[in-house]
Structures are given as C-alpha cells and as structure tokens.
Design an enzyme around this catalytic site. Structure first.
Site, short mmCIF file in Angstrom:
data_model
loop_
_atom_site.label_atom_id
_atom_site.label_comp_id
_atom_site.label_asym_id
_atom_site.label_seq_id
_atom_site.Cartn_x
_atom_site.Cartn_y
_atom_site.Cartn_z
N HIS A 1 90.59 98.99 25.50
CA HIS A 1 89.47 98.14 25.92
C HIS A 1 89.63 97.61 27.18
O HIS A 1 90.74 97.32 27.57
CB HIS A 1 89.04 96.98 24.79
CG HIS A 1 90.20 95.92 24.53
ND1 HIS A 1 90.66 94.97 25.31
CD2 HIS A 1 91.24 96.15 23.50
CE1 HIS A 1 91.65 94.43 24.92
NE2 HIS A 1 91.98 95.08 23.80
N ASP A 2 88.68 97.44 28.21
CA ASP A 2 88.78 96.75 29.39
C ASP A 2 89.44 97.53 30.53
O ASP A 2 89.67 96.94 31.42
CB ASP A 2 89.21 95.25 29.21
CG ASP A 2 88.13 94.58 28.11
OD1 ASP A 2 86.75 94.24 28.75
OD2 ASP A 2 88.47 94.18 27.17
N GLY B 1 95.16 97.37 26.53
CA GLY B 1 93.92 96.94 27.08
C GLY B 1 94.08 96.40 28.56
O GLY B 1 95.40 95.91 29.02
#
Length: 266
Positions: free
Chosen positions: A124-125, A142
């Site tokens: 994520h991200d 992440g």
C-alpha cells in the site's frame, strides 16, 4: 463496458467496470465493479483486478496476478482507497499490488513502462516512477518511493518508508532499510553502496562528464566521513564548479534534502 473488449466466456466482469477498446480478459479472470482499464491492455488467465483501480493503456498482466487488493494493514477500515497504474507496464506471474491507505496519499501509484517480474509484492501507498525493473520475488513494504530507471535484483526486500532514487541499482537478495540515493549501485544485508551505476547511466544518455562528476559526488558523500548535512554543502560546491553537469547533481541534492530515514552507508 465499452469498445471492442474481448472477454473470455469464463471471465467475470462486474457491470460497473469500464474496459477500453481492444482490452482482452483471459479465462477465469475477475474484474471488479470499480475498475477502469485502458485500451489494448491484456489480462491473462486467473487474474483478479478489483478495488478502486485505474489502469492505463497497453499494460500486460500475466496469469495469476492480484491487482487492487485491500492493504495488508491492520489500520485499514474499508476506506475507498485507490490504485493507479500508467501505460505500457508488464506484470508477470503472481504479482500482487495493493491499494493505498488514508494514513498516506490514499493511492498506490505506478508510472509507465515498468517491468515487474514474478512473485513481486507492491504494498500500500508505494509510489513508483517510470522504466523501473523489479526482479523475481522482490518484496516492497508500504509507503516506498522508487525513482525512474531504478533496478531491484531478485529476492530483495525493501523496508517500509524507504526511498530509492532514480537510476539506482540494488543487487539481488539485498535488504534495504535506509534510503538509497540516486545513481548508486550496491547490494547486501543490509544494502551497502559500492559506487555509481556508471554503465547504466551511459546507456541512458548521461555524458562521460556527468558520470565523472557523479563519481566525485560519491566520494564526497561516502569517502570523506561527512554528515549528510556537510555532504550537501560540499555537493553544492561541486555543482557550482561543473555547471554543465548541474542537473545530475541537483537530482542527488534534492533526494538528500528530502531524506528522513537516513541514507544507506558502505
């Protein structure tokens, strides 16, 4: 759906999905209702693409990819976070790419012309630029940022929040726990830079003068026992002395000034 998409009879495409012209969806693949896929993108068999995911044109997803899944983050509470993928990327077998979280930008992003090999995980991200090569089995935590033209060797692992600069080259089975400045080449557990990625820079149009100045910059950063702050001052002097090569040095200076985790050291 719109255009002349070619969907295998066994594939499941949600009514809200938008598929561009000449998109091909292979056997047993699943496309979620919030997915938008650009023209001429090919999706192999047994792929799952869901979440709030926007995919540009001319991408190729090989078999068993999982794209747009929810973040592997215990703080995630079902927010409608997103994934954005540019144009002309290749995703080989079993690649996983997750959407973002509200604790960061909310969107995981990949640029154009990236080559993502088998079993790579992009958490994520993460924010990836263009023309990046990520070899088999690389695991990205992440919030990682990777600059254009970077290369990550197979089975390497990158700690969350790490930044890897443009044109850097990470050797296979490395453990990257701190930021890797642009142009560096190295490997190890933990990652240790050993010099400038001179051969790669030459292939991408950097002049011999650019490469020599960056070699001098490496010596300033790593051979003089300077703090990062002191190295930044010395690099600014080097840049002023070589105005023709100033843009290459500026990329390094910008990266160092933005680093918050500290940089990887030999």
């Amino acid at each position: 759906m719109m255009g002349a998409a070619q969907i295998h009879p066994t594939a499941l495409v949600a009514p809200g999905a938008v598929l561009g012209e000449d998109v091909a969806v292979g056997p047993y693949s699943i496309i979620g209702e919030h997915v938008r896929i650009g023209a001429r993108t090919r999706i192999g068999p047994h792929c799952a693409i869901d979440g709030h995911t926007v995919i540009g044109p001319d991408n190729h997803f090989y078999r068993y990819c999982s794209i747009g899944g929810i973040p592997q983050d215990k703080k995630y509470a079902g927010e409608p976070t997103a994934l954005e993928i540019g144009a002309g990327n290749t995703f080989r077998e079993f690649v996983t790419v997750n959407t973002g979280t509200v604790q960061d930008a909310g969107t995981t992003r990949l640029g154009d012309d990236n080559w993502i090999m088998a079993y790579v995980h992009i958490a994520h991200d993460c924010q990836l630029g263009d023309h990046i090569v990520i070899s088999n089995g690389v695991q990205l935590g992440g919030h990682i940022h990777i600059g254009d033209w970077a290369i990550l060797g197979g089975l390497s692992a990158v700690h969350q929040f790490v930044r890897i600069g443009a044109h850097a080259m990470i050797g296979g089975t490395s453990s990257v726990r701190q930021d890797v400045p642009p142009y560096m080449i190295g490997a190890g557990d933990s990652f240790r830079p050993v010099g400038i990625n001179a051969e790669g820079l030459g292939r991408r149009g950097f002049t011999p003068a650019d490469v020599q100045v960056l070699k001098d910059a490496y010596k300033i950063l790593y051979r003089r026992q300077l703090s990062v702050e002191q190295a930044i001052e010395a690099l600014a002097v080097l840049q002023a002395e070589h105005p023709g090569e100033a843009p290459a040095v500026q990329t390094l200076l910008d990266f160092l000034r933005a680093s918050s985790r500290g940089i990887a050291r030999p």
